[in-house]
Design a protein around this motif. Structure first.
Motif, mmCIF file in Angstrom:
data_model
loop_
_atom_site.group_PDB
_atom_site.id
_atom_site.type_symbol
_atom_site.label_atom_id
_atom_site.label_comp_id
_atom_site.label_asym_id
_atom_site.label_seq_id
_atom_site.Cartn_x
_atom_site.Cartn_y
_atom_site.Cartn_z
ATOM 1 N N VAL A 112 0.846 -1.201 0.000
ATOM 2 C CA VAL A 112 0.000 0.000 0.000
ATOM 3 C C VAL A 112 0.881 1.250 0.000
ATOM 4 C CG1 VAL A 112 -1.760 1.267 1.286
ATOM 5 C CG2 VAL A 112 -1.902 -1.222 1.109
ATOM 6 N N LEU A 113 1.920 1.247 0.809
ATOM 7 C CA LEU A 113 2.843 2.379 0.852
ATOM 8 C C LEU A 113 3.570 2.538 -0.480
ATOM 9 C CD1 LEU A 113 4.249 4.650 2.393
ATOM 10 C CD2 LEU A 113 5.877 2.957 3.225
ATOM 11 N N TYR A 114 4.019 1.422 -1.062
ATOM 12 C CA TYR A 114 4.689 1.494 -2.362
ATOM 13 C C TYR A 114 3.750 2.078 -3.418
ATOM 14 C CZ TYR A 114 8.296 -1.566 -0.411
ATOM 15 O OH TYR A 114 9.281 -2.122 0.351
ATOM 16 N N ILE A 115 2.507 1.654 -3.416
ATOM 17 C CA ILE A 115 1.539 2.172 -4.387
ATOM 18 C C ILE A 115 1.348 3.669 -4.207
ATOM 19 C CG2 ILE A 115 -0.911 2.123 -5.050
ATOM 20 C CD1 ILE A 115 -0.788 -0.955 -4.499
ATOM 21 N N MET A 116 1.268 4.130 -2.958
ATOM 22 C CA MET A 116 1.097 5.569 -2.714
ATOM 23 C C MET A 116 2.310 6.361 -3.195
ATOM 24 S SD MET A 116 -0.787 6.016 0.901
ATOM 25 C CE MET A 116 -1.296 4.532 1.702
ATOM 26 N N LEU A 117 3.508 5.889 -2.866
ATOM 27 C CA LEU A 117 4.720 6.594 -3.308
ATOM 28 C C LEU A 117 4.852 6.561 -4.826
ATOM 29 C CD1 LEU A 117 7.251 5.477 -0.571
ATOM 30 C CD2 LEU A 117 6.450 7.800 -0.998
ATOM 31 N N LEU A 118 4.590 5.413 -5.423
ATOM 32 C CA LEU A 118 4.652 5.312 -6.876
ATOM 33 C C LEU A 118 3.607 6.216 -7.533
ATOM 34 C CD1 LEU A 118 5.227 1.470 -7.149
ATOM 35 C CD2 LEU A 118 6.850 3.249 -7.855
ATOM 36 N N GLY A 119 2.457 6.369 -6.875
ATOM 37 C CA GLY A 119 1.447 7.302 -7.373
ATOM 38 C C GLY A 119 1.969 8.728 -7.404
ATOM 39 N N LEU A 120 2.686 9.120 -6.359
ATOM 40 C CA LEU A 120 3.306 10.456 -6.352
ATOM 41 C C LEU A 120 4.318 10.604 -7.483
ATOM 42 C CD1 LEU A 120 3.933 11.124 -2.557
ATOM 43 C CD2 LEU A 120 2.376 12.337 -4.070
ATOM 44 N N PHE A 121 5.136 9.573 -7.682
ATOM 45 C CA PHE A 121 6.135 9.640 -8.751
ATOM 46 C C PHE A 121 5.468 9.728 -10.119
ATOM 47 C CE2 PHE A 121 8.784 6.749 -5.798
ATOM 48 C CZ PHE A 121 9.104 7.826 -5.000
ATOM 49 N N SER A 122 4.349 9.022 -10.290
ATOM 50 C CA SER A 122 3.658 9.063 -11.580
ATOM 51 C C SER A 122 3.010 10.422 -11.821
ATOM 52 C CB SER A 122 2.630 7.942 -11.685
ATOM 53 O OG SER A 122 1.566 8.153 -10.797
ATOM 54 N N LEU A 123 2.596 11.094 -10.759
ATOM 55 C CA LEU A 123 1.990 12.423 -10.912
ATOM 56 C C LEU A 123 3.027 13.525 -11.100
ATOM 57 C CD1 LEU A 123 -0.820 12.193 -8.219
ATOM 58 C CD2 LEU A 123 -1.094 12.132 -10.708
ATOM 59 N N TYR A 124 4.105 13.483 -10.327
ATOM 60 C CA TYR A 124 5.106 14.544 -10.383
ATOM 61 C C TYR A 124 6.213 14.259 -11.388
ATOM 62 C CZ TYR A 124 2.891 16.655 -6.376
ATOM 63 O OH TYR A 124 1.984 17.251 -5.546
ATOM 64 N N GLY A 125 6.384 13.017 -11.738
ATOM 65 C CA GLY A 125 7.332 12.643 -12.783
ATOM 66 C C GLY A 125 8.739 13.146 -12.567
ATOM 67 N N TYR A 126 9.217 13.923 -13.505
ATOM 68 C CA TYR A 126 10.606 14.338 -13.564
ATOM 69 C C TYR A 126 10.832 15.737 -13.009
ATOM 70 C CZ TYR A 126 8.459 16.289 -17.693
ATOM 71 O OH TYR A 126 7.607 16.942 -18.536
ATOM 72 N N GLU A 127 10.065 16.152 -12.045
ATOM 73 C CA GLU A 127 10.197 17.495 -11.488
ATOM 74 C C GLU A 127 11.626 17.835 -11.088
ATOM 75 O OE1 GLU A 127 7.936 20.067 -10.899
ATOM 76 O OE2 GLU A 127 6.654 18.914 -12.226
ATOM 77 N N THR A 128 12.341 16.882 -10.578
ATOM 78 C CA THR A 128 13.709 17.144 -10.139
ATOM 79 C C THR A 128 14.653 16.120 -10.749
ATOM 80 O OG1 THR A 128 13.285 15.837 -8.159
ATOM 81 C CG2 THR A 128 13.006 18.189 -7.945
ATOM 82 N N PHE A 129 15.813 16.019 -10.220
ATOM 83 C CA PHE A 129 16.925 15.208 -10.701
ATOM 84 C C PHE A 129 16.493 13.900 -11.356
ATOM 85 C CE2 PHE A 129 20.225 12.000 -9.894
ATOM 86 C CZ PHE A 129 21.258 12.582 -10.593
ATOM 87 N N GLY A 130 16.901 13.718 -12.599
ATOM 88 C CA GLY A 130 16.607 12.501 -13.343
ATOM 89 C C GLY A 130 16.837 12.741 -14.829
ATOM 90 N N ILE A 131 16.975 11.693 -15.579
ATOM 91 C CA ILE A 131 17.236 11.813 -17.015
ATOM 92 C C ILE A 131 16.052 12.461 -17.731
ATOM 93 C CG2 ILE A 131 17.678 10.497 -19.128
ATOM 94 C CD1 ILE A 131 19.285 8.539 -17.425
ATOM 95 N N ASP A 132 14.836 12.185 -17.297
ATOM 96 C CA ASP A 132 13.645 12.775 -17.918
ATOM 97 C C ASP A 132 13.732 14.297 -17.976
ATOM 98 O OD1 ASP A 132 12.372 10.385 -18.390
ATOM 99 O OD2 ASP A 132 11.181 10.442 -16.554
ATOM 100 N N ARG A 133 14.245 14.891 -16.927
ATOM 101 C CA ARG A 133 14.329 16.357 -16.859
ATOM 102 C C ARG A 133 15.253 16.898 -17.940
ATOM 103 N NH1 ARG A 133 16.275 20.138 -11.842
ATOM 104 N NH2 ARG A 133 15.669 22.084 -12.821
ATOM 105 N N PHE A 134 16.377 16.211 -18.168
ATOM 106 C CA PHE A 134 17.323 16.658 -19.189
ATOM 107 C C PHE A 134 16.761 16.427 -20.590
ATOM 108 C CE2 PHE A 134 20.032 15.560 -15.510
ATOM 109 C CZ PHE A 134 20.467 16.840 -15.217
ATOM 110 N N LEU A 135 16.037 15.343 -20.797
ATOM 111 C CA LEU A 135 15.409 15.083 -22.081
ATOM 112 C C LEU A 135 14.308 16.093 -22.358
ATOM 113 C CD1 LEU A 135 15.170 11.189 -22.059
ATOM 114 C CD2 LEU A 135 16.821 12.618 -23.268
#
Length: 158
Positions: free
Chosen positions: A132-155
């Protein structure tokens, strides 16, 4: 504390969480694919759940955990990898882990007798499941995506 500093601290915490969860899925997927003990656990679990072709399914799930976890770790396709991992966690939660929640409470004193579990107590057990906790955190990552440090941001900048 200034709003700008709060956002920077929030960004750092977000990245730490994303890196930790990505590393977790990468390592667990890797172990389920290549470590004999974890291969056995995964195969036994998949077989007990009655999935068709359990060896193929165990390798498929483990490979997906490893690949999507790695992509989440490096911040590439963050939103999509988070959604893929949510699907894996939902299947695990629905097929296996939700059934580990007890249906009745067994008191220490046997004279009291067993009691059926109340809804709010069931929810306590439910929210205690790590999926349940993993799903909640992954939900945040799916909503905020590449807001900060990560390859997506540079692309995204290109």
């Amino acid at each position: 504390m200034k709003q700008e500093n709060f956002n920077k601290a929030g960004d750092v915490f977000y990245v730490i969480c994303r890196l930790s969860i990505g590393l977790f899925f990468f390592i667990t997927g890797f172990n389920k694919l290549f470590h004999p003990v974890f291969q056995g656990y995964m195969l036994k679990t998949i077989t007990s759940l009655g999935f068709f072709n359990p060896q193929l399914m165990a390798n498929f799930v483990a490979a997906n955990e490893m690949i999507w976890g790695f992509l989440l770790l490096i911040g590439l396709f963050t939103r999509f990898s988070s959604l893929a991992l949510i699907v894996i966690m939902l299947v695990a939660l629905i097929t296996k882990d939700i059934h580990s929640i007890p249906t009745e409470l067994v008191p220490i004193d046997p004279k009291i007798g067993n009691r059926p579990i109340e809804n709010y107590t069931w929810l306590t057990y439910f929210f205690y499941l790590p999926q349940v906790l993993y799903i909640m955190l992954l939900g945040l990552f799916s909503l905020y995506g590449y807001e900060t440090f990560g390859i997506d941001r540079f692309l995204r900048k290109k």
